[in-house]
Write an enzyme that holds these catalytic residues in place. Structure first.
Site, mmCIF file in Angstrom:
data_model
loop_
_atom_site.group_PDB
_atom_site.id
_atom_site.type_symbol
_atom_site.label_atom_id
_atom_site.label_comp_id
_atom_site.label_asym_id
_atom_site.label_seq_id
_atom_site.Cartn_x
_atom_site.Cartn_y
_atom_site.Cartn_z
ATOM 1 N N PRO A 39 -59.138 -40.808 -38.458
ATOM 2 C CA PRO A 39 -57.943 -40.252 -38.159
ATOM 3 C C PRO A 39 -57.197 -39.326 -38.966
ATOM 4 O O PRO A 39 -56.841 -39.179 -39.874
ATOM 5 C CB PRO A 39 -57.814 -39.955 -36.781
ATOM 6 N N VAL A 63 -57.375 -41.067 -42.318
ATOM 7 C CA VAL A 63 -57.572 -40.982 -43.468
ATOM 8 C C VAL A 63 -57.795 -39.103 -43.955
ATOM 9 O O VAL A 63 -57.370 -38.718 -44.493
ATOM 10 C CB VAL A 63 -58.439 -41.658 -44.019
ATOM 11 N N GLU A 110 -64.875 -34.713 -39.864
ATOM 12 C CA GLU A 110 -65.536 -34.688 -38.584
ATOM 13 C C GLU A 110 -64.260 -36.666 -38.420
ATOM 14 O O GLU A 110 -64.888 -36.898 -39.309
ATOM 15 C CB GLU A 110 -67.286 -34.825 -38.610
ATOM 16 N N CYS A 117 -69.072 -43.324 -34.654
ATOM 17 C CA CYS A 117 -67.935 -42.483 -34.281
ATOM 18 C C CYS A 117 -68.261 -41.562 -32.885
ATOM 19 O O CYS A 117 -66.820 -41.990 -32.501
ATOM 20 C CB CYS A 117 -68.047 -41.092 -35.326
#
Length: 478
Positions: free
Chosen positions: A198, A200, A218, A252
């Site tokens: 999140p 970056v 994503e 993730c």
């Protein structure tokens, strides 16, 4: 790790300019032409299986089976799905006239966005780079791929594959670190697809905003799992640990932490211990030597995770299993932690490693409040035999996706949109959702013989005003 030099701004600009005429030409590409490209990409990917396994062994010490199942299989399945459905996805969609547009015909065309940038992460450097590439090709775009600098051996195989299958004027690979990413993001791409953290993701979105470039982000977050008193505890433990420990937790959609009902907590913890021993070994030395446990990507990442474990222990957390870590060896043991206090850094940071905090709860309402108080996660896992409890969790929380009595498989379903919400991402990928992400829905309306709007040309005489008022009232009643 092999050093990767940043690509010069001049070369980046050259590739970007070369792709401009190709992007225009691809607007007229047919389903057959795009399918042929997808087949060549798929075949070239499969021909390099041994090279992938060797590269992943060096970069992540990833077991060969995990390379097959989590890197190659998702891309092959994405290509298979696109090949099977692309002709239908590309077909113009006719739209019936509304009451205010009677006499016209309308359709929606899905056109390529144009020149696209795909920035991939290091944790699944083939899956998360070539999977979106399948969608971009299916939609008829040109692409510049920027893989992570942390996986140099995998990147070398990716670059070789792309150079063999595509002209750089259509698909090109650009390597480097943050400087390369900054040069790329300074260009006016038509779409940016980014997979990563999140933090970056915010940088990518801010850079894209300078050109009003659309984005698909994503991202990730602290995805919770919930095991209630009705759950099949053994199944829950087996699946949660599978999702948590694959790729050493660097996933993730891996469950970040688990809420377990007090009545089944001890059974859950015991099953988790037994599962870790059965899969990786019964001693610390055996686990550390297991060929089935991947390594952290760098010593720095392993050191960060070790520091999180030590911080939690210092603040009162209980080590229920594992706990060992060796940063120079990029090793973190599968670890279960109990009673992690809220002030521990692990309680607020995404773990992204093989460490599972186990929290005890008595009332589902408390868990739902905890989930809603945190940033919206990419995934949420519910293990329960109660349809009512499952429905409550789904209806009263928000997340990118939900998995019931299973783990991470929502990612593998090509028919489901995959993506986050707010903090965990923007937009969706996979299947038709990925095709749509790289497409522009263009509205086309054509007039018929009757031009009803001519009834309302100026001057606005009394009968025209009356007709307008009656039309508004009529539509309001329908």
């Amino acid at each position: 790790m092999l050093p990767i030099d940043d690509t010069t701004p001049e070369l980046i600009q050259h590739l970007f300019a070369r792709q401009a005429p190709t992007a225009l030409a691809l607007r007229e590409s047919t389903a057959k032409q795009r399918i042929d490209k997808l087949k060549r990409l798929r075949d070239a990917l499969l021909q390099r299986r041994e090279a992938w396994i060797a590269a992943f062994e060096t970069d992540l010490r990833k077991p060969p089976l995990e390379v097959d199942l989590t890197e190659l299989l998702p891309v092959v399945d994405e290509a298979r799905h696109a090949i099977s459905h692309l002709a239908r996805w590309m077909r113009p969609r006719r739209v019936a006239a509304t009451l205010t547009t009677l006499g016209t015909t309308a359709r929606v065309l899905r056109q390529p966005r144009g020149r696209c940038l795909i920035i991939g992460p290091w944790n699944y450097p083939v899956n998360t780079l070539l999977g979106p590439l399948v969608s971009a090709i299916a939609a008829g775009n040109t692409v510049i791929l920027k893989p992570s600098e942390f996986t140099p051996h995998v990147n070398a195989v990716v670059a070789e594959l792309i150079a063999e299958v595509f002209d750089p004027a259509e698909i090109a690979v650009v390597q480097g670190g943050a400087a390369t990413a900054q040069h790329l993001l300074a260009l006016p791409f038509d779409h940016v697809f980014f997979t990563g953290s999140p933090a970056v993701g915010k940088i990518v979105m801010a850079a894209a905003a300078q050109h009003l470039t659309s984005v698909t982000l994503e991202l990730g977050g602290k995805s919770p799992a919930i095991v209630d008193e009705t759950a099949d505890v053994e199944r829950a433990a087996d699946l949660i640990l599978w999702g948590k420990l694959t790729n050493a937790g660097q996933t993730c959609v891996a469950p970040d932490h688990v809420f377990v009902h007090r009545s089944v907590r001890e059974r859950f913890v015991q099953r988790c211990r037994e599962t870790i021993e059965a899969r990786y070994g019964t001693s610390d030395a055996a686990v550390a030597a297991s060929p089935d446990l991947a390594r952290m990507i760098t010593p720095r990442h392993a050191g960060r995770l070790g520091a999180l474990i030590d911080d939690a222990r210092a603040r009162g957390a209980t080590v229920l299993a594992g706990g060992a870590h060796d940063a120079p060896a990029r090793y973190v043991a599968p670890t279960l932690l109990g009673d992690v206090p809220t002030e521990a850094h692990m309680a607020s940071e995404e773990i992204f490693g093989p460490v599972l905090p186990i929290e005890t709860f008595d009332a589902l309402d408390v868990v739902i409040r905890r989930v809603n108080a945190a940033p919206k996660p990419l995934a949420l896992y519910v293990f329960s035999q109660s349809r009512r409890s499952t429905a409550r969790v789904i209806e009263q929380t928000s997340s990118g996706g939900v998995c019931v009595n299973h783990c991470v498989q929502q990612y593998a379903h090509a028919g489901l949109p995959f993506g986050g919400v707010n903090h965990s991402g923007i937009g969706s990928a996979h299947g038709v959702s990925g095709f749509n992400a790289f497409s522009h829905e263009r509205a086309v309306l054509a007039a018929g013989r009757l031009t009803l709007v001519s009834l309302f040309y100026p001057p606005y005489t009394g009968w025209k005003a009356g007709l307008g008022r009656r039309l508004v009232r009529t539509l309001g009643w329908i």
